[in-house]
Write a protein that holds these residues in place. Structure first.
Motif, PDB file in Angstrom:
ATOM      1  N   SER A  45     -10.049   8.991  -1.303  1.00 17.74           N
ATOM      2  CA  SER A  45     -10.164   7.689  -1.952  1.00 17.74           C
ATOM      3  C   SER A  45      -9.369   7.688  -3.254  1.00 17.74           C
ATOM      4  O   SER A  45      -8.713   8.672  -3.597  1.00 17.74           O
ATOM      5  CB  SER A  45     -11.635   7.387  -2.252  1.00 17.74           C
ATOM      6  OG  SER A  45     -12.128   8.324  -3.210  1.00 17.74           O
ATOM      7  N   THR A  46      -9.447   6.578  -3.985  1.00 19.66           N
ATOM      8  CA  THR A  46      -8.727   6.495  -5.257  1.00 19.66           C
ATOM      9  C   THR A  46      -9.271   7.487  -6.279  1.00 19.66           C
ATOM     10  O   THR A  46      -8.531   7.915  -7.172  1.00 19.66           O
ATOM     11  CB  THR A  46      -8.814   5.081  -5.835  1.00 19.66           C
ATOM     12  OG1 THR A  46     -10.195   4.678  -5.918  1.00 19.66           O
ATOM     13  CG2 THR A  46      -8.054   4.093  -4.965  1.00 19.66           C
ATOM     14  N   ILE A 246      -0.434   8.259 -12.388  1.00 17.07           N
ATOM     15  CA  ILE A 246      -0.935   7.127 -11.601  1.00 17.07           C
ATOM     16  C   ILE A 246      -1.079   5.883 -12.477  1.00 17.07           C
ATOM     17  O   ILE A 246      -0.700   4.776 -12.089  1.00 17.07           O
ATOM     18  CB  ILE A 246      -2.278   7.480 -10.941  1.00 17.07           C
ATOM     19  CG1 ILE A 246      -2.082   8.589  -9.892  1.00 17.07           C
ATOM     20  CG2 ILE A 246      -2.906   6.249 -10.280  1.00 17.07           C
ATOM     21  CD1 ILE A 246      -3.375   9.219  -9.416  1.00 17.07           C
ATOM     22  N   LYS A 247      -1.609   6.055 -13.669  1.00 19.51           N
ATOM     23  CA  LYS A 247      -1.834   4.918 -14.559  1.00 19.51           C
ATOM     24  C   LYS A 247      -0.532   4.290 -15.040  1.00 19.51           C
ATOM     25  O   LYS A 247      -0.463   3.068 -15.250  1.00 19.51           O
ATOM     26  CB  LYS A 247      -2.669   5.350 -15.771  1.00 19.51           C
ATOM     27  CG  LYS A 247      -4.148   5.548 -15.484  1.00 19.51           C
ATOM     28  CD  LYS A 247      -4.926   5.855 -16.743  1.00 19.51           C
ATOM     29  CE  LYS A 247      -5.053   4.661 -17.658  1.00 19.51           C
ATOM     30  NZ  LYS A 247      -5.975   3.617 -17.157  1.00 19.51           N
ATOM     31  N   TYR A 252       5.331   3.983  -7.967  1.00 15.19           N
ATOM     32  CA  TYR A 252       5.082   5.242  -7.261  1.00 15.19           C
ATOM     33  C   TYR A 252       3.682   5.256  -6.666  1.00 15.19           C
ATOM     34  O   TYR A 252       3.481   5.645  -5.508  1.00 15.19           O
ATOM     35  CB  TYR A 252       5.252   6.436  -8.207  1.00 15.19           C
ATOM     36  CG  TYR A 252       4.653   7.707  -7.652  1.00 15.19           C
ATOM     37  CD1 TYR A 252       5.312   8.425  -6.665  1.00 15.19           C
ATOM     38  CD2 TYR A 252       3.398   8.151  -8.074  1.00 15.19           C
ATOM     39  CE1 TYR A 252       4.744   9.577  -6.116  1.00 15.19           C
ATOM     40  CE2 TYR A 252       2.829   9.299  -7.533  1.00 15.19           C
ATOM     41  CZ  TYR A 252       3.502  10.011  -6.553  1.00 15.19           C
ATOM     42  OH  TYR A 252       2.941  11.133  -6.017  1.00 15.19           O
ATOM     43  N   SER A 253       2.704   4.825  -7.446  1.00 14.24           N
ATOM     44  CA  SER A 253       1.305   4.935  -7.031  1.00 14.24           C
ATOM     45  C   SER A 253       0.985   4.025  -5.850  1.00 14.24           C
ATOM     46  O   SER A 253       0.278   4.421  -4.921  1.00 14.24           O
ATOM     47  CB  SER A 253       0.387   4.614  -8.213  1.00 14.24           C
ATOM     48  OG  SER A 253       0.607   5.528  -9.272  1.00 14.24           O
ATOM     49  N   VAL A 254       1.504   2.794  -5.865  1.00 13.65           N
ATOM     50  CA  VAL A 254       1.285   1.897  -4.732  1.00 13.65           C
ATOM     51  C   VAL A 254       1.922   2.490  -3.475  1.00 13.65           C
ATOM     52  O   VAL A 254       1.337   2.467  -2.392  1.00 13.65           O
ATOM     53  CB  VAL A 254       1.856   0.496  -5.023  1.00 13.65           C
ATOM     54  CG1 VAL A 254       1.837  -0.367  -3.755  1.00 13.65           C
ATOM     55  CG2 VAL A 254       1.052  -0.186  -6.129  1.00 13.65           C
ATOM     56  N   TYR A 276      -4.706  -0.489  -5.932  1.00  8.21           N
ATOM     57  CA  TYR A 276      -4.167   0.042  -7.189  1.00  8.21           C
ATOM     58  C   TYR A 276      -4.584  -0.829  -8.377  1.00  8.21           C
ATOM     59  O   TYR A 276      -5.022  -0.308  -9.414  1.00  8.21           O
ATOM     60  CB  TYR A 276      -2.643   0.130  -7.136  1.00  8.21           C
ATOM     61  CG  TYR A 276      -2.058   0.632  -8.452  1.00  8.21           C
ATOM     62  CD1 TYR A 276      -1.990   1.993  -8.722  1.00  8.21           C
ATOM     63  CD2 TYR A 276      -1.620  -0.266  -9.423  1.00  8.21           C
ATOM     64  CE1 TYR A 276      -1.491   2.458  -9.938  1.00  8.21           C
ATOM     65  CE2 TYR A 276      -1.125   0.180 -10.641  1.00  8.21           C
ATOM     66  CZ  TYR A 276      -1.060   1.547 -10.888  1.00  8.21           C
ATOM     67  OH  TYR A 276      -0.587   2.000 -12.092  1.00  8.21           O
ATOM     68  N   ASP A 277      -4.453  -2.135  -8.246  1.00  9.23           N
ATOM     69  CA  ASP A 277      -4.715  -3.026  -9.380  1.00  9.23           C
ATOM     70  C   ASP A 277      -6.169  -3.023  -9.807  1.00  9.23           C
ATOM     71  O   ASP A 277      -6.481  -3.306 -10.971  1.00  9.23           O
ATOM     72  CB  ASP A 277      -4.265  -4.448  -9.036  1.00  9.23           C
ATOM     73  CG  ASP A 277      -2.749  -4.564  -8.950  1.00  9.23           C
ATOM     74  OD1 ASP A 277      -2.048  -3.711  -9.542  1.00  9.23           O
ATOM     75  OD2 ASP A 277      -2.266  -5.503  -8.274  1.00  9.23           O
ATOM     76  N   VAL A 278      -7.067  -2.680  -8.905  1.00  7.13           N
ATOM     77  CA  VAL A 278      -8.484  -2.562  -9.266  1.00  7.13           C
ATOM     78  C   VAL A 278      -8.788  -1.167  -9.805  1.00  7.13           C
ATOM     79  O   VAL A 278      -9.516  -1.007 -10.793  1.00  7.13           O
ATOM     80  CB  VAL A 278      -9.388  -2.870  -8.054  1.00  7.13           C
ATOM     81  CG1 VAL A 278     -10.846  -2.550  -8.368  1.00  7.13           C
ATOM     82  CG2 VAL A 278      -9.243  -4.332  -7.659  1.00  7.13           C
ATOM     83  N   ALA A 279      -8.219  -0.144  -9.181  1.00  8.78           N
ATOM     84  CA  ALA A 279      -8.589   1.239  -9.508  1.00  8.78           C
ATOM     85  C   ALA A 279      -7.904   1.780 -10.763  1.00  8.78           C
ATOM     86  O   ALA A 279      -8.541   2.451 -11.586  1.00  8.78           O
ATOM     87  CB  ALA A 279      -8.277   2.151  -8.331  1.00  8.78           C
ATOM     88  N   ALA A 280      -6.617   1.518 -10.922  1.00  6.74           N
ATOM     89  CA  ALA A 280      -5.841   2.169 -11.984  1.00  6.74           C
ATOM     90  C   ALA A 280      -6.372   1.909 -13.394  1.00  6.74           C
ATOM     91  O   ALA A 280      -6.431   2.843 -14.213  1.00  6.74           O
ATOM     92  CB  ALA A 280      -4.375   1.771 -11.886  1.00  6.74           C
ATOM     93  N   PRO A 281      -6.756   0.677 -13.747  1.00  6.83           N
ATOM     94  CA  PRO A 281      -7.242   0.462 -15.117  1.00  6.83           C
ATOM     95  C   PRO A 281      -8.472   1.291 -15.472  1.00  6.83           C
ATOM     96  O   PRO A 281      -8.707   1.586 -16.648  1.00  6.83           O
ATOM     97  CB  PRO A 281      -7.566  -1.043 -15.136  1.00  6.83           C
ATOM     98  CG  PRO A 281      -6.709  -1.630 -14.073  1.00  6.83           C
ATOM     99  CD  PRO A 281      -6.681  -0.585 -12.987  1.00  6.83           C
TER     100      PRO A 281
END
Length: 330
Positions: A45-46, A246-247, A252-254, A276-281
């Motif tokens: 998972s993320t 990742i942040k 790259y991360s997507v 990504y847009d939910v997890a990265a922040p």
């Protein structure tokens, strides 16, 4: 030149050459054999993505490590670690429960303090209060998803005893039970939360709005922490580097999320950017959480376990290594 002297010189030259060659071969062989390190992952998972990224980008290799990433149930990550089948575990919520129970483990790195679980329910359910007398599926007893389920209920005025909270295993298994209508609600993690909503199920509560808790990271044994601090430092540094990458590198991360390492279903192109847009922040660059969060996690575990004596944060958490490394990476 005297023949005898010539023979002696040739002998010495051969001797030195052979030892020099052997030394080079030994050094090359040593460099080619990094230290194997085994990490038990509770999911793909993320929250475990940093380990896969650290492996792909060579961060572990630069530390002289060869990681073996093994996916298993949350409780098994702790059992394997205590049995010395692995050195580290990513199931930090289960690690806290185990430590409160008296196990010799500590959480040493946090990936996020905003759980990526949502309470997903059958389409006809519109409020948490409607769950009285019904069944909620979670990953396991003492798991983060179970703790979150209880927290969500309490926050909406429902006593956990009024609901059947079931241990069902992975998010995928829990979702299948929801689809089969064996349960009325489930604590699901990204990206299944997106899949469920796209298929008509209702997102009732974002658990991250109700409760902050470590999700994902690293736990290890107190023995390894005291006896092999260099190994712990290397694993932590590689993981922190991956979190920061990742942040800061969305492209790259997507692209990585679209790849084979994470469980995001079949529609990877459509879901990857949403994940990504939910997890990265929510990823923690410094890899640690406040003492308030530590105490709350211990209190939640203690409600069920009822330890004979109060458990202090320093008995369960040790962020000293991650804090030291975080300073050097700035």
């Amino acid at each position: 030149m005297n023949p005898a002297i010539r023979i002696v010189i040739l002998f010495l030259a051969c001797f030195i050459s052979s030892h020099y060659t052997a030394a080079i071969a030994f050094a090359a062989d040593g460099a080619a054999k990094p230290t194997r390190v085994r990490i038990g992952l509770a999911a793909r998972s993320t929250t475990t993505m940093p380990f896969f990224v650290a492996r792909e980008r060579g961060f572990f290799r630069e530390e002289g490590l060869e990681p073996e990433l093994i996916v298993m149930q949350a409780i098994q990550t702790i059992q394997a670690m205590l049995g010395q089948s692995t050195e580290f575990a990513s199931a930090t919520g289960t690690a806290v429960s185990s430590a409160v129970s008296g196990a010799e483990v500590k959480v040493i790195l946090a990936v996020t303090d905003r759980p990526s679980f949502d309470l997903i329910v059958q389409p006809d359910i519109t409020s948490v209060q409607q769950l009285r007398g019904k069944k909620i599926g979670t990953s396991g007893v003492g798991s983060l998803s179970e703790i979150l389920a209880r927290r969500v209920l309490i926050a909406h005025g429902v006593r956990p005893e009024e609901v059947a909270i079931l241990a069902m295993g992975t998010s995928q298994v829990t979702y299948l039970a929801l689809k089969a209508k064996s349960i009325e609600a489930a604590m699901l993690q990204m990206p299944l939360t997106f899949t469920a909503q796209d298929e008509g199920y209702r997102k009732l509560v974002d658990a991250g709005d109700v409760y902050r808790s470590v999700q994902g990271g690293l736990a290890t044994t107190k023995t390894l922490l005291s006896q092999q601090p260099d190994l712990v430092t290397k694993v932590v540094r590689a993981t922190l580097r991956a979190i920061r990458l990742i942040k800061t590198d969305r492209s790259y991360s997507v692209g990585f999320i679209k790849g084979p390492w994470l469980d995001i279903g079949r529609d990877r192109e459509r879901i990857a950017a949403r994940v990504y847009d939910v997890a990265a922040p929510g990823l923690l660059e410094n890899g640690s959480v406040s003492e308030d969060i530590q105490r709350q996690m211990i209190a939640d575990a203690a409600l069920r376990i009822k330890p004979p004596r109060p458990v202090l944060p320093e008995q369960v958490f040790d962020f000293s290594i991650v804090q030291r490394i975080s300073e050097t990476l700035k």
